[in-house]
Design a protein around this motif. Structure first.
Motif, short mmCIF file in Angstrom:
data_model
loop_
_atom_site.label_atom_id
_atom_site.label_comp_id
_atom_site.label_asym_id
_atom_site.label_seq_id
_atom_site.Cartn_x
_atom_site.Cartn_y
_atom_site.Cartn_z
N HIS A 218 5.99 -0.72 7.41
CA HIS A 218 5.21 0.45 7.01
C HIS A 218 6.11 1.49 6.36
N ASP B 235 0.90 -1.15 0.00
CA ASP B 235 0.00 0.00 0.00
C ASP B 235 0.94 1.20 0.00
N GLY C 127 1.42 3.64 4.76
CA GLY C 127 0.93 2.39 4.18
C GLY C 127 1.80 1.21 4.59
N TYR C 128 1.27 0.03 4.39
CA TYR C 128 1.95 -1.20 4.78
C TYR C 128 2.59 -1.90 3.58
#
Length: 137
Positions: free
Chosen positions: A69, A44, A49-50
């Motif tokens: 992350h 992501d 985001g991850y």
């Protein structure tokens, strides 16, 4: 303690950015034939985001899930991220003509990709990106 590696990639900034940010590209350069494969990559790709990587040893003796992350993202300039467990990384890009100078700094308690593995991954990143860029020419 931090580990820093500098390398020059003979490719466009777009090719380098693609290799850093696209899951299918990441799967290819993270794979180290004869040692391990990256079987899955999800991302992501935005600040906060991850991401996850699934790795399996070629001999079948081990597997690992790497999760983390993203921190700060500056397109075509830099990416920072942290890996669950404490490791942090920063990749800085500097365009110089038809080359991109990259500096990758890793720090943190786990040092999962320090030393030899760090060098292997960054060399695979460079090789994959240059080959992909040459094919597009």
């Amino acid at each position: 303690m931090a580990t820093t590696l500098n390398l020059t990639v003979n490719a466009s900034p777009e090719a380098v950015w693609h290799s850093l940010t696209q899951p299918e590209a990441i799967k290819r350069w993270v794979t180290n034939p004869g040692r391990w494969r990256c079987t899955d990559c999800h991302s992501d790709f935005l600040e906060g985001g991850y991401f996850t990587l699934q790795l399996i040893g070629e001999s079948g003796g081990w597997s690992a899930s790497v999760k983390g992350h993203f921190g700060q993202i500056k397109p075509y300039q830099s990416v920072t991220f942290s890996i669950d467990g404490g490791q942090r990384a920063a990749i800085m890009m500097q365009v110089a003509g038809s080359q991109v100078a990259c500096q990758c700094t890793l720090s943190g308690a786990t040092q999962l990709a320090s030393g030899h593995s760090h060098n292997v991954l960054m060399q695979r990143f460079k090789d994959y990106t240059e080959k992909r860029f040459a094919q597009q020419q």
